[in-house]
Design a protein around this motif. Structure first.
Motif, PDB file in Angstrom:
ATOM      1  N   HIS A 106       0.852  -1.195   0.000  1.00  0.00           N
ATOM      2  CA  HIS A 106       0.000   0.000   0.000  1.00  0.00           C
ATOM      3  C   HIS A 106       0.887   1.244   0.000  1.00  0.00           C
ATOM      4  O   HIS A 106       1.937   1.283   0.655  1.00  0.00           O
ATOM      5  CB  HIS A 106      -0.900  -0.024   1.244  1.00  0.00           C
ATOM      6  N   SER A 108       0.845   4.002   1.513  1.00  0.00           N
ATOM      7  CA  SER A 108       1.181   4.600   2.818  1.00  0.00           C
ATOM      8  C   SER A 108       2.301   3.852   3.536  1.00  0.00           C
ATOM      9  O   SER A 108       2.866   4.374   4.497  1.00  0.00           O
ATOM     10  CB  SER A 108      -0.064   4.641   3.713  1.00  0.00           C
ATOM     11  N   LEU A 109       2.620   2.635   3.073  1.00  0.00           N
ATOM     12  CA  LEU A 109       3.652   1.833   3.732  1.00  0.00           C
ATOM     13  C   LEU A 109       4.931   1.710   2.907  1.00  0.00           C
ATOM     14  O   LEU A 109       5.869   1.029   3.326  1.00  0.00           O
ATOM     15  CB  LEU A 109       3.116   0.425   4.033  1.00  0.00           C
TER      16      LEU A 109
END
Length: 185
Positions: A106, A108-109
Motif C-alpha cells: 500500500h 502509505s507503507l
C-alpha cells in the motif's frame, strides 16, 4: 508501528483483488534490431507527460490465489481486516524456479522496508526448497518496480514484446522478466 507479516490462507484470501497501480515519468524503451542476429536495447527514457496505470483499466485485475497458479502461497500485512501488503509465490516444479506472482505494498507503507521484508520471504523459500532461481515479471514502464528489483539482486532474464497487446513496443509497456539465479551445484 510495527507491521507483522503473516501467512494469508487460501480459503480466506482466494480471489482477493490487489489494487496494483503506479504512476511513472520514465520507461525502458525496448528496441529490437534484426541483422545477422538480434540486438536488443533497453534505454531509459522520459514520457512527455506522466503515465498512470490503475487496476480498473485491466479486464482481469490481479488477485491472490488465482486458479491458473498451482501450489501458490501468500503472505502479507493485515490491519483491521484490510490487506496492506502482500507477496505471492508459485513453485515452478518443471524448471525448479520460484515465481513471485504478486508483490504489492500500500502507498502509505512504501519506503519502510516492507517490500524488502516480503521479498526476503521469497528468498528464504527459494533457499529452503533448493530452487535454482527466483523469477518475476513487471512492465518496462514500471521503472520504480524495476529499480526495487535490481536493488534486491534481480537482473534481466528476458522479455515478451507482445504479452499484453500486439502493440506493447509502441505503448512502451513490454513484459520484462527479472530473476535471481543461484548456484545450486
Amino acid at each position: 508501528m510495527e507491521h507483522k507479516i503473516i501467512p494469508l490462507p487460501r480459503d480466506k484470501w482466494k480471489d482477493y483483488p490487489l489494487p496494483i497501480g503506479y504512476t511513472t515519468e520514465e520507461y525502458y524503451d525496448v528496441s529490437i534490431e534484426h541483422t545477422d542476429g538480434f540486438t536488443v536495447r533497453f534505454s531509459k527514457k522520459r514520457f512527455d507527460t506522466p503515465v498512470t496505470h490503475t487496476p480498473d483499466e485491466y479486464d482481469f485485475p490481479d488477485r491472490l490465489y488465482e486458479d491458473h497458479w498451482e501450489g501458490v502461497s501468500a503472505w502479507g500485512i493485515v490491519s483491521n481486516g484490510e490487506l496492506l501488503a502482500a507477496i505471492e509465490t508459485c513453485p515452478e516444479e518443471w524448471s525448479n524456479r520460484l515465481r513471485v506472482t504478486e508483490l504489492w505494498v500500500h502507498g502509505s507503507l512504501r519506503h519502510q522496508g516492507i517490500g524488502r521484508a516480503l521479498m526476503n520471504i521469497a528468498k528464504e523459500q527459494a533457499e529452503r526448497e533448493h530452487r535454482r532461481a527466483i523469477i518475476l515479471e513487471t512492465q518496462s514502464c514500471n521503472v520504480n518496480a524495476i529499480g526495487f528489483y535490481l536493488h534486491e539482486g534481480f537482473t534481466l532474464v528476458g522479455f515478451d514484446a507482445c504479452c499484453y497487446a500486439n502493440n506493447d513496443l509502441e505503448r512502451k509497456e513490454v513484459r520484462v522478466e527479472l530473476g535471481i539465479m543461484y548456484d545450486r551445484t
